[in-house]
Design an enzyme around this catalytic site. Sequence first.
Site, PDB file in Angstrom:
ATOM      1  N   GLY A  50       0.791  -1.227   0.000  1.00  0.00           N
ATOM      2  CA  GLY A  50       0.000   0.000   0.000  1.00  0.00           C
ATOM      3  C   GLY A  50       0.822   1.274   0.000  1.00  0.00           C
ATOM      4  O   GLY A  50       2.034   1.259  -0.161  1.00  0.00           O
ATOM      5  N   GLY A  85       5.618   3.640  -8.808  1.00  0.00           N
ATOM      6  CA  GLY A  85       6.205   2.299  -8.912  1.00  0.00           C
ATOM      7  C   GLY A  85       5.107   1.244  -8.850  1.00  0.00           C
ATOM      8  O   GLY A  85       5.021   0.345  -9.699  1.00  0.00           O
ATOM      9  N   HIS A  86       4.232   1.364  -7.844  1.00  0.00           N
ATOM     10  CA  HIS A  86       3.104   0.422  -7.744  1.00  0.00           C
ATOM     11  C   HIS A  86       2.215   0.519  -8.985  1.00  0.00           C
ATOM     12  O   HIS A  86       1.770  -0.489  -9.532  1.00  0.00           O
ATOM     13  CB  HIS A  86       2.240   0.752  -6.522  1.00  0.00           C
ATOM     14  CG  HIS A  86       2.934   0.611  -5.199  1.00  0.00           C
ATOM     15  ND1 HIS A  86       3.259   1.695  -4.421  1.00  0.00           N
ATOM     16  CD2 HIS A  86       3.355  -0.477  -4.523  1.00  0.00           C
ATOM     17  CE1 HIS A  86       3.850   1.272  -3.304  1.00  0.00           C
ATOM     18  NE2 HIS A  86       3.920  -0.043  -3.341  1.00  0.00           N
TER      19      HIS A  86
END
Length: 280
Positions: free
Chosen positions: A28, A33-34
Amino acid sequence: MKTIRTISELRSALADAPRPIGLVPTMGYFHEGHLSLMRAARAANTTVVVSLFLNPTQFGPNEDLDAYPRDEARDLALAEAERVDIVFAPSVEEVYPAGFSTTVEVAGLTEPLDGAARPGHFKGVTTIVTKLLNMVGPDAAYFGQKDAQQALVISTLVRDLDMPVRIEVCPTVREPDGLAMSSRNAYLTEEERQRATALSRALRAAEQALERGEVDAGAIIAAARHELDEAGIEPEYLELRSAIDLTPAERVNGSTLLAVAARVGRARLIDNTMLKGRSA
Ligand code: AMP
């Protein structure tokens, strides 16, 4: 997009979900990047599942689990904007019910670098990733090169345990000034944020030394080290290792990983670059 909290609901939702299924495991506090992993998963799969779980077992007793930044509402909105189908956000009790007593460990690759600096960390990672892969049964799972050792460990895990999943490793996404994106960057003050750019500068300095023809580990590391010294950063490690098996590399030869970890203020930051030399 569905937000799912329990393993049984997840299994029902996935029972008739169209394949291929892509899984993006995360803790989370999403950044680009995520989101890049979600985009890669979206591009190659019909169903995209993102897991959002701050896994306590991969944090040591003196690490930053309690301080780790969280903002679930923001994360759900960002995932929805990436056209994620399911966010799986279970509680700690759902994942580790009373009596939980099984762990999965990868030997060898988990010993140096972050394995040495964070005892027990990889056991937590390999156990949660095994569980998530078993819960979701994806065709592909997406990880970032930012955590290069983790990506290698997970590729080895699925190979050794015959898990029917493809591991995709996506490039490190950086801020415009080179700092690798990380949820932990949120810990940095403005002054520390500035100093933290020395990590990526150190990696670039090593790349430039290689471009000048330098292949010796000592010289490459010294070039990188100089940038850290200038910024007053003492690395936890700064090492050149084989990108295949993480054994120490005396020189850049084939694919070699230069990996760095350092504390900047409250944040423990890691970064790496793959140095490509001429194969022996
Ligand atoms: P985390 O939430 O920090 O556990 O990260 C979830 C996934 O995102 C892991 O596979 C990381 O390697 C990946 N990731 C984290 N930061 C980056 C980044 N800057 N670029 C690419 N992938 C990243």
